[in-house]
Design a protein around this motif. Structure first.
Motif, mmCIF file in Angstrom:
data_model
loop_
_atom_site.group_PDB
_atom_site.id
_atom_site.type_symbol
_atom_site.label_atom_id
_atom_site.label_comp_id
_atom_site.label_asym_id
_atom_site.label_seq_id
_atom_site.Cartn_x
_atom_site.Cartn_y
_atom_site.Cartn_z
ATOM 1 N N UNK A 245 0.829 -1.200 0.000
ATOM 2 C CA UNK A 245 0.000 0.000 0.000
ATOM 3 C C UNK A 245 0.865 1.253 0.000
ATOM 4 N N UNK A 246 0.214 2.405 -0.167
ATOM 5 C CA UNK A 246 0.935 3.667 -0.239
ATOM 6 C C UNK A 246 1.733 3.987 1.008
ATOM 7 N N UNK A 247 1.264 3.510 2.179
ATOM 8 C CA UNK A 247 1.998 3.805 3.416
ATOM 9 C C UNK A 247 3.346 3.099 3.481
ATOM 10 N N UNK A 248 3.569 2.122 2.584
ATOM 11 C CA UNK A 248 4.851 1.406 2.549
ATOM 12 C C UNK A 248 5.868 2.099 1.652
ATOM 13 N N UNK A 249 5.528 3.281 1.148
ATOM 14 C CA UNK A 249 6.410 3.999 0.221
ATOM 15 C C UNK A 249 7.435 4.830 0.982
ATOM 16 N N UNK A 250 8.270 4.138 1.741
ATOM 17 C CA UNK A 250 9.391 4.768 2.432
ATOM 18 C C UNK A 250 10.577 3.817 2.349
#
Length: 610
Positions: A245-250
């Motif tokens: 998901x987008x929250x894993x974009x780190x």
């Protein structure tokens, strides 16, 4: 007239000059004037079209400039993230791009980081959204009133990883992030090991002075699981359930997940199998069950993962369990490995509903490993509920070194259970012990009757795993008692039979072998012969466990520590560092040093240059 051109006008003009008939001249002149008018109209239309095209070209150029700037901003963000060290061991200057979910994903190499970029502030990330279950420290209990303590073992290490990640940012972790038993059990201990797997572990106990209270003692209980030899390891049927998901974009999330899972793949045997399910707004199969012999295909799919969208974690869990069931290996270990920050926000997001689901699924013989990533919106409460109720374990991966420890160095402990539903029950002798309190294990408490009830779930132990429990005990007659005698209780001295008079406590451990539903019992008394008169004389492993327990209580602001300090804890840990083959204990000592001056809250993180 269907077509108009300047040559036609010239031909008509020539004919006009050669005509003698005035009537013909008039007709030709009329045609010339008409042609000129139409040519003028066409020219005007062409000029307008040209102007529109020029404006469109200018707009396209402007859009291209904006796109180029946006791409540069993304590259700078990733470069700053890698430079920050969140991906310890990852190749610098590598920027991940979106790839196919079922094929050869790709990455693009970027140039070396310029000096002006290296000076820029770190990337933006969420803050203050980490979720932890509230923990209330275990109270002191009177042996005369409650002589028996019962709890489930806990081999999770996620709390230690999160504490370390916070301190490495020079920030103290929030109180509920600190689960003291997980800090203690993070470390390997040199306890006695059993001779064979039919009796999967041995228990040992010792009594030593309490480092933070001269009027009490510590009861140290240590057990270590049987170590499965490499040639005896069963086959593995693994399903990687990966949050994309987008929250894993780190940089310390999905890219670190990818590198961590590739380390795990390298430890597996050619006959082991791996499948991959991913979830964002929806869940889907990224790789059907594939033998490790086809490692290139597995790694290609892992490299091709990208992040974006919301988080349908519950649907991902459902599909992962269904896939593990479809390919269930009766002779092997069947396990779902969930890699996530726990930020579920689509579909079923209620912790209790997910807990109920994994509780029902554990009867299928499928184990669950939860690997947590990231900080700022890390949902530890969700992941603990899944791990504790799904025959599982939980770890927090903050660096590639931690991934190597969990998935390579301790792969057998992580993947191969040797005992399940392991419970500990301690009965204290009121003739010798007045009070006790269990240090940690607040979320693992069981009722007394649960100990003999084989239907009650408890923690599992993996191959070679060590588990430690510490009680702070107050001897009868000590000035350190915290509880007054009751006014209306008869004041009579507790007695014990002659054979048991010297015992401090009786330790019982129940467990089931992995393929059994019936528990077995081992027990050992703890007496004066196991007490050490000073800390220096106590076993090294017990002293180091006490140092870790002291540190955890300091971080939690415990009211039981009197004047115990970080400096005293450092001295105790240094005296018990032992061989420290992998440097874990030396790292711990450095973390205690950092905690002395760490900030209570992190500084506000803002997007972009400041």
């Amino acid at each position: 007239m269907k077509s108009l051109s300047l040559p036609m006008i010239l031909v008509l003009s020539a004919l006009l000059g050669s005509c003698a008939n005035k009537s013909d001249v008039g007709k030709i002149q009329t045609q010339i004037d008409s042609l000129k008018s139409e040519v003028s109209a066409v020219k005007t239309a062409a000029d307008e079209a040209l102007s529109t095209a020029q404006e469109a070209e200018a707009g396209a150029n402007k859009a291209a400039v904006h796109a180029q700037r946006a791409e540069q901003a993304i590259n700078d963000k990733l470069d700053r993230g890698f430079r920050k060290g969140a991906m310890d061991g990852h190749e610098p200057g590598r920027s991940f791009r979106k790839g196919a979910m079922k094929g050869g994903g790709s990455h693009v190499s970027t140039p070396a980081i310029p000096e002006h970029v290296a000076a820029m502030p770190p990337y933006y990330q969420d803050q203050g959204r980490d979720k932890f279950q509230e923990i209330k420290d275990n109270p002191v209990k009177s042996v005369k009133e409650e002589p028996v303590s019962t709890f489930s073992i806990d081999v999770d290490t996620a709390s230690y990883g999160f504490v370390r990640a916070a301190l490495n940012r020079n920030v103290l972790p929030q109180k509920d992030a600190v689960r003291v038993e997980e800090l203690i059990n993070y470390f390997p201990y040199d306890y006695a090991v059993p001779d064979d797997r039919t009796h999967p572990f041995k228990a040992e106990a010792s009594v030593l002075p309490t480092p933070w209270n001269p009027d009490t003692r510590l009861l140290h209980i240590g057990i270590k699981g049987y170590q499965i030899e490499t040639r005896s390891k069963p086959r593995s049927n693994l399903v990687f359930l990966i949050d994309t998901s987008g929250s894993m974009n780190e940089p310390n999330k999905l890219p670190l997940v990818q590198n961590s899972l590739k380390l795990l793949v390298d430890t597996l045997a050619p006959d082991d199998s791996v499948a991959i399910v991913t979830y964002a707004g929806n869940a889907g199969l990224a790789l059907p069950p594939t033998r490790i012999a086809d490692k290139t295909k597995i790694v290609s799919v892992i490299d091709g993962l990208s992040s974006g969208g919301s988080t349908a974690g519950a649907e991902g869990i459902r599909q992962a369990y269904a896939l593990a069931k479809q390919n269930f290996d009766k002779a092997g270990v069947n396990r779902v490995v969930l890699a996530t920050d726990g930020d579920f926000n689509v579909g079923i997001t209620d912790v209790n509903e997910l807990k109920s689901f994994v509780e029902r699924e554990r009867a299928s013989g499928i184990y669950l490993s939860v690997l947590g990533f990231g900080m700022g919106n890390y949902n530890d409460r969700m992941m603990q509920a899944l791990a504790q109720n799904g025959n599982g374990n939980a770890a927090y991966i903050d660096t590639l070194n931690e991934a190597r420890k969990t998935l390579v160095d301790e792969a057998a402990s992580t993947l191969f259970p040797i005992a399940k539903d392991v419970k500990i029950q301690v009965e204290f002798n009121p003739a010798r012990i007045a009070e006790y309190r269990l240090i940690g294990y607040e979320t693992r408490q069981l009722r007394r009757e649960d100990f003999n009830n084989d239907k009650v779930d408890a923690g599992d132990i993996g191959s070679g795993h060590a588990v430690t429990a510490l009680y702070e005990i107050t001897p009868v007659g000590s000035q350190g008692r915290r509880l007054d005698d009751l006014r209306y209780q008869q004041a009579q001295a507790p007695t014990a039979t002659d054979a048991k008079a010297g015992e401090y406590a009786f330790v019982k451990i129940r467990y089931k072998l992995p393929n059994s539903d019936t528990s077995e019992l081992i027990s050992t008394p703890v007496g004066a012969e196991q007490e050490y008169p000073s800390l220096d004389a106590a076993p090294t492993e017990a002293r180091f466990a006490a140092a870790v327990a002291g540190f955890g209580q300091l971080l939690r602001g415990s009211s039981y520590l009197k004047d115990f300090s970080y400096d005293r804890d450092i001295a105790l840990a240094e005296s018990a560092k032992g061989a420290d083959r992998f440097g874990y204990r030396a790292e711990f000592i450095n973390l205690v040093r950092v905690a002395k001056n760490a900030a209570g809250l992190p500084p506000l993180s803002r997007p972009g240059p400041q």
